[in-house]
Design a protein around this motif. Sequence first.
Motif, PDB file in Angstrom:
ATOM      1  N   VAL A   1       0.389  -6.716   6.917  1.00  0.00           N
ATOM      2  CA  VAL A   1       0.654  -7.169   8.180  1.00  0.00           C
ATOM      3  C   VAL A   1       2.516  -6.803   8.649  1.00  0.00           C
ATOM      4  CG1 VAL A   1       0.889  -8.880  10.029  1.00  0.00           C
ATOM      5  CG2 VAL A   1      -1.109  -8.946   8.104  1.00  0.00           C
ATOM      6  N   THR A   2       3.190  -7.313   7.704  1.00  0.00           N
ATOM      7  CA  THR A   2       4.699  -7.490   8.029  1.00  0.00           C
ATOM      8  C   THR A   2       5.178  -6.275   7.392  1.00  0.00           C
ATOM      9  OG1 THR A   2       4.974  -8.840   5.836  1.00  0.00           O
ATOM     10  CG2 THR A   2       4.938  -9.777   8.011  1.00  0.00           C
ATOM     11  N   GLU A   3       4.503  -5.470   6.554  1.00  0.00           N
ATOM     12  CA  GLU A   3       4.844  -4.451   5.536  1.00  0.00           C
ATOM     13  C   GLU A   3       6.082  -4.726   4.794  1.00  0.00           C
ATOM     14  OE1 GLU A   3       5.195  -1.314   8.724  1.00  0.00           O
ATOM     15  OE2 GLU A   3       2.843  -1.423   9.302  1.00  0.00           O
ATOM     16  N   ALA A   4       6.070  -5.546   4.061  1.00  0.00           N
ATOM     17  CA  ALA A   4       7.264  -6.049   3.571  1.00  0.00           C
ATOM     18  C   ALA A   4       6.973  -6.192   1.790  1.00  0.00           C
ATOM     19  CB  ALA A   4       7.940  -7.428   4.054  1.00  0.00           C
ATOM     20  N   HIS A   5       7.628  -6.180   1.152  1.00  0.00           N
ATOM     21  CA  HIS A   5       7.643  -6.289  -0.258  1.00  0.00           C
ATOM     22  C   HIS A   5       7.705  -7.824  -0.373  1.00  0.00           C
ATOM     23  CE1 HIS A   5       9.251  -5.838  -4.856  1.00  0.00           C
ATOM     24  NE2 HIS A   5       7.785  -6.150  -4.729  1.00  0.00           N
ATOM     25  N   VAL A   6       6.773  -8.665  -1.002  1.00  0.00           N
ATOM     26  CA  VAL A   6       6.698 -10.130  -0.925  1.00  0.00           C
ATOM     27  C   VAL A   6       6.568 -10.714  -2.518  1.00  0.00           C
ATOM     28  CG1 VAL A   6       5.942 -10.284   1.323  1.00  0.00           C
ATOM     29  CG2 VAL A   6       4.301 -10.257  -0.524  1.00  0.00           C
ATOM     30  N   GLY A   7       6.809 -11.768  -2.748  1.00  0.00           N
ATOM     31  CA  GLY A   7       6.601 -12.642  -3.958  1.00  0.00           C
ATOM     32  C   GLY A   7       7.325 -11.902  -5.132  1.00  0.00           C
ATOM     33  N   LYS A   8       7.112 -12.487  -6.147  1.00  0.00           N
ATOM     34  CA  LYS A   8       7.507 -12.083  -7.563  1.00  0.00           C
ATOM     35  C   LYS A   8       6.714 -11.103  -8.205  1.00  0.00           C
ATOM     36  CE  LYS A   8       9.869 -13.457 -11.832  1.00  0.00           C
ATOM     37  NZ  LYS A   8      10.157 -15.080 -12.504  1.00  0.00           N
ATOM     38  N   ASP A   9       7.155  -9.846  -8.516  1.00  0.00           N
ATOM     39  CA  ASP A   9       6.196  -8.922  -9.447  1.00  0.00           C
ATOM     40  C   ASP A   9       5.297  -9.590 -10.287  1.00  0.00           C
ATOM     41  OD1 ASP A   9       7.172  -7.040  -7.225  1.00  0.00           O
ATOM     42  OD2 ASP A   9       8.473  -6.109  -8.647  1.00  0.00           O
ATOM     43  N   LEU A  10       3.949  -9.234 -10.390  1.00  0.00           N
ATOM     44  CA  LEU A  10       3.469  -9.784 -11.758  1.00  0.00           C
ATOM     45  C   LEU A  10       3.608  -8.986 -12.821  1.00  0.00           C
ATOM     46  CD1 LEU A  10       0.127 -10.083  -9.569  1.00  0.00           C
ATOM     47  CD2 LEU A  10       1.900 -11.810  -9.958  1.00  0.00           C
ATOM     48  N   LYS A  11       3.968  -9.626 -14.125  1.00  0.00           N
ATOM     49  CA  LYS A  11       4.329  -8.911 -14.916  1.00  0.00           C
ATOM     50  C   LYS A  11       3.225  -8.758 -16.113  1.00  0.00           C
ATOM     51  CE  LYS A  11       8.688  -8.370 -13.699  1.00  0.00           C
ATOM     52  NZ  LYS A  11       8.987  -7.080 -13.467  1.00  0.00           N
ATOM     53  N   GLY A  12       3.077  -7.463 -16.528  1.00  0.00           N
ATOM     54  CA  GLY A  12       2.006  -7.234 -17.548  1.00  0.00           C
ATOM     55  C   GLY A  12       2.431  -6.888 -19.002  1.00  0.00           C
ATOM     56  N   SER A  13       1.917  -6.299 -19.816  1.00  0.00           N
ATOM     57  CA  SER A  13       2.289  -6.024 -20.954  1.00  0.00           C
ATOM     58  C   SER A  13       3.278  -4.870 -21.185  1.00  0.00           C
ATOM     59  CB  SER A  13       0.937  -5.541 -21.915  1.00  0.00           C
ATOM     60  OG  SER A  13      -0.011  -6.655 -21.738  1.00  0.00           O
ATOM     61  N   GLY A  14       3.907  -4.361 -20.299  1.00  0.00           N
ATOM     62  CA  GLY A  14       4.921  -3.408 -20.239  1.00  0.00           C
ATOM     63  C   GLY A  14       4.286  -1.988 -20.233  1.00  0.00           C
ATOM     64  N   GLY A  15       4.946  -0.983 -20.029  1.00  0.00           N
ATOM     65  CA  GLY A  15       4.417   0.413 -19.730  1.00  0.00           C
ATOM     66  C   GLY A  15       3.997   0.630 -18.239  1.00  0.00           C
ATOM     67  N   HIS A  16       3.267   1.607 -18.011  1.00  0.00           N
ATOM     68  CA  HIS A  16       2.857   2.043 -16.745  1.00  0.00           C
ATOM     69  C   HIS A  16       1.513   1.559 -16.373  1.00  0.00           C
ATOM     70  CE1 HIS A  16       2.407   4.571 -13.217  1.00  0.00           C
ATOM     71  NE2 HIS A  16       1.266   4.747 -13.647  1.00  0.00           N
ATOM     72  N   SER A  17       1.556   0.722 -15.408  1.00  0.00           N
ATOM     73  CA  SER A  17       0.220   0.034 -14.935  1.00  0.00           C
ATOM     74  C   SER A  17      -0.571   1.236 -14.094  1.00  0.00           C
ATOM     75  CB  SER A  17       0.400  -0.951 -13.745  1.00  0.00           C
ATOM     76  OG  SER A  17      -0.852  -1.462 -13.358  1.00  0.00           O
ATOM     77  N   GLU A  18      -1.646   1.715 -15.082  1.00  0.00           N
ATOM     78  CA  GLU A  18      -2.106   2.912 -14.676  1.00  0.00           C
ATOM     79  C   GLU A  18      -3.625   2.530 -13.677  1.00  0.00           C
ATOM     80  OE1 GLU A  18      -3.865   6.658 -14.502  1.00  0.00           O
ATOM     81  OE2 GLU A  18      -1.893   5.830 -14.941  1.00  0.00           O
ATOM     82  N   SER A  19      -4.246   1.600 -14.073  1.00  0.00           N
ATOM     83  CA  SER A  19      -5.233   1.165 -13.211  1.00  0.00           C
ATOM     84  C   SER A  19      -5.632  -0.380 -13.308  1.00  0.00           C
ATOM     85  CB  SER A  19      -6.556   1.980 -13.895  1.00  0.00           C
ATOM     86  OG  SER A  19      -7.977   1.652 -13.038  1.00  0.00           O
ATOM     87  N   PHE A  20      -6.088  -0.842 -12.101  1.00  0.00           N
ATOM     88  CA  PHE A  20      -6.481  -2.187 -12.131  1.00  0.00           C
ATOM     89  C   PHE A  20      -7.478  -2.707 -11.229  1.00  0.00           C
ATOM     90  CE2 PHE A  20      -3.329  -1.681  -9.216  1.00  0.00           C
ATOM     91  CZ  PHE A  20      -3.544  -2.330  -8.042  1.00  0.00           C
ATOM     92  N   GLN A  21      -8.014  -3.898 -11.175  1.00  0.00           N
ATOM     93  CA  GLN A  21      -9.094  -4.297 -10.620  1.00  0.00           C
ATOM     94  C   GLN A  21      -8.917  -5.684 -10.134  1.00  0.00           C
ATOM     95  OE1 GLN A  21     -11.404  -2.553  -8.945  1.00  0.00           O
ATOM     96  NE2 GLN A  21     -10.945  -0.526 -10.113  1.00  0.00           N
TER      97      GLN A  21
END
Length: 215
Positions: free
Chosen positions: A167-187
Amino acid sequence: MRKLLAVGVVALGTLGLLATQGTKNAVAAPQATARELVPLQLIQKIPVPGVAGRIDHFTAFPKRRLLIFAGLGNNSMEIVNTFQAKVVQSVKGLDEPQGVLYVPGLDKIFVANAGSGVVKVYDGKTYALRKSIALGDESDTDNLRWDEDSKTVFVGIVGGIAMINAVTEAHVGKDLKGSGGHSESFQLEKKGSRISSTFRTTAVWSMLSTGRLAS
Protein backbone atom coordinates in the motif's frame (compact mmCIF):
# COMPACT_ATOMS: atom_id res chain seq x y z
CA MET A 1 16.00 -12.84 -31.89
CA ARG A 2 12.31 -13.70 -32.20
CA LYS A 3 10.85 -15.74 -29.39
CA LEU A 4 7.55 -17.59 -29.13
CA LEU A 5 5.72 -17.82 -25.83
CA ALA A 6 4.12 -21.25 -25.52
CA VAL A 7 0.79 -21.24 -23.69
CA GLY A 8 -0.22 -24.49 -22.00
CA VAL A 9 -3.50 -25.48 -20.41
CA VAL A 10 -4.85 -27.85 -17.78
CA ALA A 11 -8.56 -28.55 -18.14
CA LEU A 12 -9.49 -26.52 -15.07
CA GLY A 13 -6.57 -24.06 -15.09
CA THR A 14 -7.69 -20.43 -14.83
CA LEU A 15 -5.15 -18.97 -17.25
CA GLY A 16 -5.60 -21.85 -19.64
CA LEU A 17 -9.33 -21.26 -19.82
CA LEU A 18 -8.80 -17.56 -20.42
CA ALA A 19 -6.28 -18.25 -23.14
CA THR A 20 -8.62 -20.56 -25.01
CA GLN A 21 -11.72 -18.37 -24.92
CA GLY A 22 -12.05 -16.54 -28.23
CA THR A 23 -8.72 -17.75 -29.58
CA LYS A 24 -9.08 -18.67 -33.22
CA ASN A 25 -6.55 -21.48 -33.34
CA ALA A 26 -7.01 -22.85 -29.85
CA VAL A 27 -7.49 -26.57 -29.31
CA ALA A 28 -10.18 -27.63 -26.87
CA ALA A 29 -8.74 -29.04 -23.66
CA PRO A 30 -9.74 -32.59 -22.75
CA GLN A 31 -12.19 -33.05 -19.91
CA ALA A 32 -10.86 -34.41 -16.64
CA THR A 33 -12.64 -36.38 -13.97
CA ALA A 34 -12.38 -35.42 -10.32
CA ARG A 35 -9.65 -38.05 -9.82
CA GLU A 36 -7.72 -37.48 -13.03
CA LEU A 37 -5.19 -34.76 -13.82
CA VAL A 38 -4.78 -33.99 -17.51
CA PRO A 39 -1.24 -33.19 -18.71
CA LEU A 40 -0.49 -29.72 -20.05
CA GLN A 41 -1.27 -29.32 -23.72
CA LEU A 42 0.28 -26.83 -26.12
CA ILE A 43 -2.64 -24.83 -27.47
CA GLN A 44 -1.02 -21.69 -28.78
CA LYS A 45 2.26 -19.92 -29.51
CA ILE A 46 2.40 -16.16 -29.02
CA PRO A 47 5.23 -14.17 -30.66
CA VAL A 48 7.20 -11.91 -28.31
CA PRO A 49 9.21 -9.84 -30.82
CA GLY A 50 12.38 -8.12 -29.75
CA VAL A 51 12.86 -10.31 -26.68
CA ALA A 52 16.21 -12.11 -26.49
CA GLY A 53 17.90 -14.14 -23.79
CA ARG A 54 16.56 -15.88 -20.74
CA ILE A 55 12.99 -15.48 -19.48
CA ASP A 56 12.47 -15.76 -15.73
CA HIS A 57 9.41 -15.62 -13.46
CA PHE A 58 5.79 -15.07 -14.55
CA THR A 59 2.71 -13.51 -12.96
CA ALA A 60 -0.87 -13.23 -14.20
CA PHE A 61 -3.96 -11.04 -14.15
CA PRO A 62 -6.73 -13.47 -15.23
CA LYS A 63 -9.53 -10.87 -15.22
CA ARG A 64 -7.82 -8.95 -18.03
CA ARG A 65 -6.30 -12.08 -19.55
CA LEU A 66 -2.78 -10.78 -19.01
CA LEU A 67 0.36 -12.85 -18.62
CA ILE A 68 3.35 -10.84 -17.38
CA PHE A 69 6.93 -12.11 -17.40
CA ALA A 70 10.45 -10.96 -16.62
CA GLY A 71 12.70 -10.80 -19.68
CA LEU A 72 15.86 -11.31 -17.66
CA GLY A 73 18.24 -11.49 -20.62
CA ASN A 74 16.42 -8.64 -22.33
CA ASN A 75 16.24 -6.29 -19.32
CA SER A 76 12.52 -5.86 -19.87
CA MET A 77 9.08 -6.74 -18.52
CA GLU A 78 6.66 -8.06 -21.12
CA ILE A 79 2.86 -7.91 -20.81
CA VAL A 80 1.02 -10.41 -23.02
CA ASN A 81 -2.71 -10.45 -23.68
CA THR A 82 -3.53 -14.15 -24.05
CA PHE A 83 -6.94 -13.38 -25.62
CA GLN A 84 -5.45 -11.15 -28.34
CA ALA A 85 -2.36 -13.41 -28.53
CA LYS A 86 0.11 -10.54 -28.61
CA VAL A 87 2.43 -8.39 -26.49
CA VAL A 88 0.49 -5.28 -25.44
CA GLN A 89 3.27 -3.54 -23.51
CA SER A 90 7.03 -3.84 -23.14
CA VAL A 91 8.75 -2.04 -20.27
CA LYS A 92 12.44 -1.68 -21.07
CA GLY A 93 15.50 -0.38 -19.26
CA LEU A 94 15.30 -2.74 -16.28
CA ASP A 95 18.38 -4.24 -14.60
CA GLU A 96 18.28 -8.03 -14.72
CA PRO A 97 14.60 -8.41 -13.80
CA GLN A 98 13.88 -11.77 -12.18
CA GLY A 99 10.69 -11.70 -10.11
CA VAL A 100 7.40 -10.17 -11.25
CA LEU A 101 4.19 -9.99 -9.23
CA TYR A 102 0.78 -8.55 -10.01
CA VAL A 103 -1.14 -7.46 -6.89
CA PRO A 104 -4.91 -7.54 -7.41
CA GLY A 105 -7.03 -4.92 -5.67
CA LEU A 106 -4.17 -2.45 -5.63
CA ASP A 107 -3.63 -2.93 -9.38
CA LYS A 108 0.15 -2.77 -9.12
CA ILE A 109 3.00 -4.72 -10.67
CA PHE A 110 6.17 -5.33 -8.65
CA VAL A 111 9.41 -6.16 -10.48
CA ALA A 112 12.56 -7.35 -8.69
CA ASN A 113 15.78 -6.21 -10.41
CA ALA A 114 18.70 -8.44 -9.44
CA GLY A 115 21.32 -6.21 -11.02
CA SER A 116 20.54 -3.15 -8.90
CA GLY A 117 18.74 -4.67 -5.90
CA VAL A 118 15.75 -2.44 -6.63
CA VAL A 119 12.08 -3.46 -6.68
CA LYS A 120 10.16 -1.27 -9.11
CA VAL A 121 6.43 -0.68 -8.75
CA TYR A 122 4.29 -0.03 -11.84
CA ASP A 123 0.70 1.03 -12.32
CA GLY A 124 -1.38 -1.93 -13.46
CA LYS A 125 -3.34 0.08 -16.04
CA THR A 126 -0.87 2.57 -17.51
CA TYR A 127 2.32 0.61 -16.71
CA ALA A 128 3.87 3.88 -15.55
CA LEU A 129 6.58 3.65 -12.91
CA ARG A 130 5.19 4.53 -9.47
CA LYS A 131 8.20 3.97 -7.24
CA SER A 132 11.65 2.37 -6.97
CA ILE A 133 12.41 0.61 -3.68
CA ALA A 134 16.11 -0.02 -2.99
CA LEU A 135 16.92 -3.18 -1.03
CA GLY A 136 20.70 -2.98 -1.39
CA ASP A 137 23.16 -3.33 -4.26
CA GLU A 138 24.12 -6.88 -3.22
CA SER A 139 20.61 -8.10 -2.34
CA ASP A 140 20.17 -9.97 -5.66
CA THR A 141 16.38 -9.56 -5.54
CA ASP A 142 14.55 -12.48 -7.08
CA ASN A 143 11.26 -14.24 -6.43
CA LEU A 144 8.19 -12.39 -5.12
CA ARG A 145 5.20 -13.55 -3.08
CA TRP A 146 1.99 -11.76 -2.01
CA ASP A 147 0.16 -11.99 1.32
CA GLU A 148 -3.33 -10.54 1.08
CA ASP A 149 -4.02 -10.34 4.84
CA SER A 150 -0.97 -8.23 5.68
CA LYS A 151 -0.81 -6.46 2.28
CA THR A 152 2.84 -7.46 2.13
CA VAL A 153 5.05 -8.33 -0.82
CA PHE A 154 7.82 -10.74 0.22
CA VAL A 155 11.07 -10.52 -1.77
CA GLY A 156 13.72 -13.22 -2.00
CA ILE A 157 17.17 -11.70 -1.37
CA VAL A 158 20.66 -12.92 -0.50
CA GLY A 159 20.54 -14.46 2.97
CA GLY A 160 16.80 -14.22 3.49
CA ILE A 161 13.59 -12.42 2.60
CA ALA A 162 12.69 -8.71 2.60
CA MET A 163 9.22 -7.25 3.06
CA ILE A 164 7.47 -4.41 1.24
CA ASN A 165 4.19 -2.79 2.26
CA ALA A 166 2.25 -2.91 -1.00
CA VAL A 167 0.00 0.00 0.00
CA THR A 168 2.70 2.48 1.05
CA GLU A 169 5.32 0.96 -1.31
CA ALA A 170 7.94 1.01 1.42
CA HIS A 171 10.55 -1.47 2.66
CA VAL A 172 9.28 -2.43 6.11
CA GLY A 173 10.31 -4.45 9.14
CA LYS A 174 13.51 -6.37 9.66
CA ASP A 175 14.58 -8.68 6.84
CA LEU A 176 14.01 -12.35 7.64
CA LYS A 177 17.32 -14.20 7.84
CA GLY A 178 17.78 -17.68 6.44
CA SER A 179 20.72 -20.02 5.99
CA GLY A 180 22.78 -17.69 3.83
CA GLY A 181 23.21 -17.70 0.08
CA HIS A 182 20.63 -16.65 -2.48
CA SER A 183 16.96 -17.17 -1.62
CA GLU A 184 15.95 -18.96 -4.81
CA SER A 185 12.38 -20.04 -4.12
CA PHE A 186 9.98 -19.77 -1.22
CA GLN A 187 6.34 -20.30 -0.28
CA LEU A 188 4.13 -18.68 2.33
CA GLU A 189 2.33 -20.94 4.76
CA LYS A 190 -1.40 -20.78 3.97
CA LYS A 191 -2.45 -20.87 7.62
CA GLY A 192 0.25 -19.75 9.98
CA SER A 193 3.28 -17.51 10.26
CA ARG A 194 6.02 -19.45 8.48
CA ILE A 195 7.80 -19.27 5.13
CA SER A 196 9.66 -22.20 3.60
CA SER A 197 12.64 -21.25 1.45
CA THR A 198 15.53 -22.85 -0.43
CA PHE A 199 18.90 -21.13 -0.75
CA ARG A 200 20.74 -21.75 -4.03
CA THR A 201 24.41 -21.39 -3.10
CA THR A 202 24.19 -23.36 0.13
CA ALA A 203 21.67 -26.00 -1.01
CA VAL A 204 19.89 -25.54 2.31
CA TRP A 205 16.15 -25.54 2.99
CA SER A 206 15.02 -23.17 5.75
CA MET A 207 11.81 -22.41 7.59
CA LEU A 208 11.53 -18.74 8.45
CA SER A 209 9.00 -17.22 10.83
CA THR A 210 7.18 -13.90 10.69
CA GLY A 211 4.36 -12.57 12.80
CA ARG A 212 2.97 -10.75 9.75
CA LEU A 213 1.33 -13.96 8.55
CA ALA A 214 -0.30 -14.98 11.82
CA SER A 215 -3.77 -16.41 11.22
